[in-house]
Design a protein around this motif. Structure first.
Motif, PDB file in Angstrom:
ATOM      1  N   GLY A 189       0.800  -1.227   0.000  1.00 34.52           N
ATOM      2  CA  GLY A 189       0.000   0.000   0.000  1.00 34.52           C
ATOM      3  C   GLY A 189       0.825   1.265   0.000  1.00 34.52           C
ATOM      4  O   GLY A 189       0.426   2.273  -0.607  1.00 34.52           O
ATOM      5  N   TYR A 190       1.974   1.251   0.662  1.00 34.35           N
ATOM      6  CA  TYR A 190       2.799   2.467   0.711  1.00 34.35           C
ATOM      7  C   TYR A 190       3.344   2.818  -0.663  1.00 34.35           C
ATOM      8  O   TYR A 190       3.396   3.981  -1.045  1.00 34.35           O
ATOM      9  CB  TYR A 190       3.954   2.274   1.700  1.00 34.35           C
ATOM     10  N   TRP A 191       3.728   1.780  -1.418  1.00 37.23           N
ATOM     11  CA  TRP A 191       4.295   2.027  -2.743  1.00 37.23           C
ATOM     12  C   TRP A 191       3.205   2.332  -3.770  1.00 37.23           C
ATOM     13  O   TRP A 191       3.430   3.105  -4.713  1.00 37.23           O
ATOM     14  CB  TRP A 191       5.111   0.814  -3.196  1.00 37.23           C
ATOM     15  N   LEU A 192       2.020   1.735  -3.597  1.00 32.61           N
ATOM     16  CA  LEU A 192       0.952   1.891  -4.587  1.00 32.61           C
ATOM     17  C   LEU A 192      -0.001   3.033  -4.266  1.00 32.61           C
ATOM     18  O   LEU A 192      -0.811   3.415  -5.106  1.00 32.61           O
ATOM     19  CB  LEU A 192       0.157   0.587  -4.695  1.00 32.61           C
ATOM     20  N   GLY A 193       0.063   3.566  -3.030  1.00 35.68           N
ATOM     21  CA  GLY A 193      -0.863   4.630  -2.655  1.00 35.68           C
ATOM     22  C   GLY A 193      -2.265   4.130  -2.376  1.00 35.68           C
ATOM     23  O   GLY A 193      -3.247   4.857  -2.554  1.00 35.68           O
ATOM     24  N   ASP A 194      -2.395   2.880  -1.920  1.00 40.18           N
ATOM     25  CA  ASP A 194      -3.712   2.307  -1.638  1.00 40.18           C
ATOM     26  C   ASP A 194      -4.230   2.722  -0.267  1.00 40.18           C
ATOM     27  O   ASP A 194      -3.462   2.956   0.661  1.00 40.18           O
ATOM     28  CB  ASP A 194      -3.639   0.778  -1.656  1.00 40.18           C
ATOM     29  N   LEU A 195      -5.552   2.754  -0.142  1.00 42.09           N
ATOM     30  CA  LEU A 195      -6.241   2.914   1.136  1.00 42.09           C
ATOM     31  C   LEU A 195      -7.023   1.637   1.419  1.00 42.09           C
ATOM     32  O   LEU A 195      -7.724   1.133   0.543  1.00 42.09           O
ATOM     33  CB  LEU A 195      -7.221   4.087   1.090  1.00 42.09           C
ATOM     34  N   ARG A 240       4.491  15.714   9.272  1.00 40.48           N
ATOM     35  CA  ARG A 240       5.629  15.699   8.375  1.00 40.48           C
ATOM     36  C   ARG A 240       5.186  15.659   6.914  1.00 40.48           C
ATOM     37  O   ARG A 240       4.090  15.226   6.581  1.00 40.48           O
ATOM     38  CB  ARG A 240       6.539  14.521   8.706  1.00 40.48           C
ATOM     39  N   LEU A 241       6.092  16.108   6.020  1.00 41.79           N
ATOM     40  CA  LEU A 241       5.739  16.343   4.625  1.00 41.79           C
ATOM     41  C   LEU A 241       5.434  15.059   3.853  1.00 41.79           C
ATOM     42  O   LEU A 241       4.394  14.976   3.183  1.00 41.79           O
ATOM     43  CB  LEU A 241       6.866  17.113   3.920  1.00 41.79           C
ATOM     44  N   ILE A 242       6.314  14.061   3.900  1.00 42.79           N
ATOM     45  CA  ILE A 242       6.117  12.873   3.066  1.00 42.79           C
ATOM     46  C   ILE A 242       4.819  12.142   3.405  1.00 42.79           C
ATOM     47  O   ILE A 242       4.055  11.782   2.496  1.00 42.79           O
ATOM     48  CB  ILE A 242       7.341  11.935   3.133  1.00 42.79           C
ATOM     49  N   PRO A 243       4.491  11.909   4.682  1.00 45.41           N
ATOM     50  CA  PRO A 243       3.179  11.304   4.964  1.00 45.41           C
ATOM     51  C   PRO A 243       2.010  12.142   4.446  1.00 45.41           C
ATOM     52  O   PRO A 243       1.008  11.582   3.961  1.00 45.41           O
ATOM     53  CB  PRO A 243       3.165  11.208   6.494  1.00 45.41           C
ATOM     54  N   ARG A 244       2.119  13.465   4.539  1.00 46.96           N
ATOM     55  CA  ARG A 244       1.050  14.326   4.002  1.00 46.96           C
ATOM     56  C   ARG A 244       0.929  14.159   2.489  1.00 46.96           C
ATOM     57  O   ARG A 244      -0.179  14.080   1.940  1.00 46.96           O
ATOM     58  CB  ARG A 244       1.318  15.791   4.344  1.00 46.96           C
ATOM     59  N   PHE A 250      -0.760  10.905   1.680  1.00 47.20           N
ATOM     60  CA  PHE A 250      -2.210  10.930   1.895  1.00 47.20           C
ATOM     61  C   PHE A 250      -2.907  11.675   0.758  1.00 47.20           C
ATOM     62  O   PHE A 250      -3.967  11.241   0.287  1.00 47.20           O
ATOM     63  CB  PHE A 250      -2.532  11.591   3.233  1.00 47.20           C
ATOM     64  N   ILE A 251      -2.318  12.790   0.311  1.00 47.37           N
ATOM     65  CA  ILE A 251      -2.890  13.502  -0.834  1.00 47.37           C
ATOM     66  C   ILE A 251      -2.933  12.593  -2.056  1.00 47.37           C
ATOM     67  O   ILE A 251      -3.917  12.563  -2.804  1.00 47.37           O
ATOM     68  CB  ILE A 251      -2.072  14.778  -1.120  1.00 47.37           C
ATOM     69  N   ARG A 252      -1.854  11.836  -2.247  1.00 48.80           N
ATOM     70  CA  ARG A 252      -1.815  10.866  -3.346  1.00 48.80           C
ATOM     71  C   ARG A 252      -2.942   9.841  -3.205  1.00 48.80           C
ATOM     72  O   ARG A 252      -3.622   9.512  -4.192  1.00 48.80           O
ATOM     73  CB  ARG A 252      -0.455  10.168  -3.347  1.00 48.80           C
ATOM     74  N   GLN A 253      -3.143   9.311  -1.992  1.00 50.87           N
ATOM     75  CA  GLN A 253      -4.200   8.324  -1.775  1.00 50.87           C
ATOM     76  C   GLN A 253      -5.565   8.874  -2.156  1.00 50.87           C
ATOM     77  O   GLN A 253      -6.362   8.196  -2.821  1.00 50.87           O
ATOM     78  CB  GLN A 253      -4.192   7.885  -0.309  1.00 50.87           C
ATOM     79  N   LEU A 254      -5.847  10.112  -1.735  1.00 48.69           N
ATOM     80  CA  LEU A 254      -7.142  10.714  -2.059  1.00 48.69           C
ATOM     81  C   LEU A 254      -7.297  10.935  -3.557  1.00 48.69           C
ATOM     82  O   LEU A 254      -8.358  10.678  -4.130  1.00 48.69           O
ATOM     83  CB  LEU A 254      -7.301  12.037  -1.308  1.00 48.69           C
ATOM     84  N   MET A 255      -6.242  11.424  -4.193  1.00 45.60           N
ATOM     85  CA  MET A 255      -6.304  11.681  -5.633  1.00 45.60           C
ATOM     86  C   MET A 255      -6.553  10.379  -6.400  1.00 45.60           C
ATOM     87  O   MET A 255      -7.362  10.333  -7.327  1.00 45.60           O
ATOM     88  CB  MET A 255      -4.996  12.327  -6.089  1.00 45.60           C
ATOM     89  N   GLN A 256      -5.861   9.316  -6.001  1.00 50.74           N
ATOM     90  CA  GLN A 256      -6.032   8.046  -6.702  1.00 50.74           C
ATOM     91  C   GLN A 256      -7.414   7.455  -6.473  1.00 50.74           C
ATOM     92  O   GLN A 256      -7.984   6.832  -7.370  1.00 50.74           O
ATOM     93  CB  GLN A 256      -4.949   7.054  -6.247  1.00 50.74           C
ATOM     94  N   ALA A 257      -7.959   7.657  -5.255  1.00 52.87           N
ATOM     95  CA  ALA A 257      -9.302   7.150  -4.975  1.00 52.87           C
ATOM     96  C   ALA A 257     -10.341   7.879  -5.816  1.00 52.87           C
ATOM     97  O   ALA A 257     -11.313   7.273  -6.295  1.00 52.87           O
ATOM     98  CB  ALA A 257      -9.606   7.301  -3.486  1.00 52.87           C
TER      99      ALA A 257
END
Length: 329
Positions: free
Chosen positions: A191-197, A255-259, A262-269
């Motif tokens: 999930g971390y590499w793919l941006g999955d939720l 912190r920046l990278i986790p933020r 998360f933005i990536r996760q929302l965009m992909q969803a």
């Protein structure tokens, strides 16, 4: 309908029962009836899974094995009052490597057959066992989820003994269960590499935090062993705070990278077509990954070096990013 549709897609429909019970007076009758029916059926199914789990545990106890229950199996044992909330397809059970053959023999003696099995040389050994009379499979494992370098010490040191009907099991403490869920989603399921939720596991993390005593954030962070794991854990905690309103310490969601993750996760969803372009974000933590993996597996070559991912790695991630996976958005 969009909420029901998302719940069905993410395998969280039974978890809507809490909302329905609280707000039934202002919800359409058909919505309340639908959620209650799904919840009731899931209660019945998970009661059968609980009976199946007890029978398997008793059989293993008879061979001197006290198994460790993971993920949904741990939920069935530790919080029976919440059995109807979680949709489950199998029972994850861990035994020690020197107990694996005896555990398989014990399960075969009560009618199980081996459906799938990893080779002994594989990094993550497992055996999937099934019976025609059951509603789910048993996923027998000999290690906790995810890469070994994610764990500082042995899982057994974080487990407590518990009775399960006529049997005896070990259950990881709530904070350690939360850690294992995060590592499972972020690394074992990529999930971390793919941006999955995985909303189903976020709901489970919320429930763990709502249980007596809640999650110990200081203890959770004490298990973080490097930059990659820190980013992955904080990505999950940031999603937990933003999507489910769980109160997370500010230091764990600033912190920046986790933020960015998360933005990536929302965009992909919201825009599934963005999944492939966003794979470029995997290079953000490639250096951390290579350094920590090399330390974990005692490989000193090019420790901490940076380079582009290998072609076969990118091919695998591209295939996973475009695959339909149950419960993932």
């Amino acid at each position: 309908m969009s909420v029901i549709g998302l719940a069905n897609e993410t395998l969280t429909t039974p978890a809507l029962i809490d909302f329905v019970d609280q707000h039934a007076s202002v919800l359409p009758e058909d919505v309340s009836a639908y959620v209650r029916q799904i919840y009731r059926r899931n209660v019945q199914r998970n009661e059968r899974l609980a009976d199946q789990l007890e029978e398997a545990v008793v059989a293993m106890n008879g061979r001197g094995i006290t198994p460790v229950l993971l993920k949904g199996a741990a939920t069935l044992a530790a919080t029976p009052e919440r059995r109807g909330v979680r949709l489950m397809s199998d029972l994850d059970i861990m035994v020690m490597p020197d107990e694996a053959e005896d555990a398989i023999s014990a399960l075969r003696a009560i009618g199980y057959e081996i459906h799938a099995q990893a080779s002994r040389e594989s990094r993550r050994w497992f055996v999937e066992l099934i019976r025609s009379i059951d509603v789910g499979a048993i996923d027998l494992q000999q290690a906790v989820p995810g890469p070994a370098y994610c764990y500082r010490d042995a899982a057994l040191s974080h487990c407590v003994p518990m009775s399960l009907g006529r049997g005896s099991v070990r259950i990881p403490a709530p904070t350690y269960r939360a850690l294992m869920l995060i590592i499972h989603d972020q690394f074992q399921d990529y999930g971390y590499w793919l941006g999955d939720l995985d909303l189903r596991h976020l709901v489970e993390l919320r429930d763990l935090n709502s249980s007596i005593g809640g999650l110990d954030w200081k203890e959770l962070t004490s298990h973080i062993s490097g930059g990659l794991m820190k980013n992955a854990v904080e990505t999950q905690l940031f999603a937990l705070a933003e999507l489910l309103g769980v109160e997370i310490p500010q230091a764990l969601r600033s912190r920046l990278i986790p933020r960015l993750q998360f933005i990536r996760q929302l965009m992909q969803a919201r825009f599934p077509g963005s999944r492939v372009p966003f794979l470029a974000m995997t290079v953000l933590d490639l250096r951390n990954y290579r350094r920590e993996a090399s330390l974990g597996y005692a490989q000193s070559a090019r420790r901490g070096s940076w380079s582009m991912p290998k072609a076969n790695t990118m091919h695998f991630l591209l295939k996973m990013a475009t695959a339909v996976r149950a419960g993932k958005v």
